[in-house]
Design an enzyme around this catalytic site. Structure first.
Site, short mmCIF file in Angstrom:
data_model
loop_
_atom_site.label_atom_id
_atom_site.label_comp_id
_atom_site.label_asym_id
_atom_site.label_seq_id
_atom_site.Cartn_x
_atom_site.Cartn_y
_atom_site.Cartn_z
N ASP A 60 0.82 -1.22 0.00
CA ASP A 60 0.00 0.00 0.00
C ASP A 60 0.84 1.26 0.00
OD1 ASP A 60 -2.46 1.26 -0.17
OD2 ASP A 60 -2.82 1.27 1.99
N LYS A 62 1.95 4.69 -1.04
CA LYS A 62 1.40 5.87 -1.71
C LYS A 62 1.78 7.07 -0.86
CE LYS A 62 -3.13 5.05 0.49
NZ LYS A 62 -4.58 4.86 0.23
N ASN A 65 0.61 7.50 2.77
CA ASN A 65 1.02 6.54 3.79
C ASN A 65 2.47 6.71 4.22
OD1 ASN A 65 -1.45 5.38 3.98
ND2 ASN A 65 -0.96 3.56 2.79
N ASP A 78 0.56 2.71 8.20
CA ASP A 78 -0.68 2.06 7.74
C ASP A 78 -0.38 0.69 7.15
OD1 ASP A 78 -3.20 1.39 7.04
OD2 ASP A 78 -3.63 3.17 5.86
N THR A 98 -4.28 0.70 -3.57
CA THR A 98 -4.86 1.90 -4.16
C THR A 98 -4.62 1.86 -5.67
OG1 THR A 98 -4.40 3.11 -2.12
CG2 THR A 98 -4.82 4.42 -4.10
#
Length: 219
Positions: A60, A62, A65, A78, A98
């Site tokens: 994840d 991005k 985060n 996260d 995402t």
């Protein structure tokens, strides 16, 4: 803990999200300078080297985060969809993440592992240097279209004269991180993440310098 609640005391990351540096309140397309981008990519790469050695895949990455701590170094946060890969397979099949940063193998459901983190690293690096996500297209809210872009399109770098901080070395690194075939993606070859550290674009920054915090952070 009391009769009704469990309380978590967590570290404050006073610099906020990298997203804020890149996009402000979400309306800006700021480009980071090469030295800034190199420092932040090296921070994230050091995390992936550590967790991948323990067969954990993050899944994840991005800008939202990744937080900036008080000393200017990054914290990847996260971890709700990270997973430890099953030893028998080395891949997992759950489609999570995402859309703008999903690897093609995640979108297609063919099984994914550590290479998805290097794909996402390439996508974030592109965004740092271009000011916008690589595969978002015309409507980032159209997740079906974004996922189709991930599978079908190659990175389209900004043209000469457009606002960006790309050079030939950074384009080469992004292209090698955004290879569709996970087995051919940089970071997934025989040399593992060291192949990324050895890329000429990252010359002058190594894992030891990041671990020892011997590099002056850009902000």
């Amino acid at each position: 803990q009391d009769a009704d609640n469990l309380y978590l005391v967590m570290e404050v990351c006073q610099g906020g999200e990298i997203f804020r540096i890149m996009h402000g309140d979400g309306t800006l397309e700021n480009t980071l300078g090469p030295s800034q981008a190199k420092f932040y990519v090296a921070n994230m790469l050091s995390v992936f080297g550590y967790i991948h050695s323990r067969d954990i895949v993050y899944r994840d990455l991005k800008p939202e985060n990744v937080l900036v701590s008080r000393d200017g170094y990054l914290k990847v946060t996260d971890w709700g969809i990270s997973t430890q890969l099953p030893a028998s397979l080395g891949v997992t099949f759950t489609m999570v993440g995402t859309p703008e940063y999903l690897a093609p193998e995640t979108v297609k459901g063919t099984g994914h592992g550590k290479p998805v983190d290097y794909w996402a690293l390439g996508a974030v690096l592109f965004e740092m240097l271009a000011g916008y996500p690589c595969f978002a297209g015309d409507d980032v809210e159209d997740t079906v279209a974004v996922c189709a872009n991930v599978v079908d399109l190659e990175p389209e770098f900004p043209q000469a004269g457009e606002e960006s901080t790309f050079d030939e070395l950074s384009k080469d690194l992004v292209s090698k991180l955004l290879i569709k075939d996970p087995l051919k993606r940089l970071g997934s070859l025989h040399g593992g993440p060291q192949d990324i550290w050895d890329h000429q674009w990252l010359k002058g920054i190594d894992l030891e310098a990041i671990t020892n915090r011997s590099i002056e952070p850009p902000w």
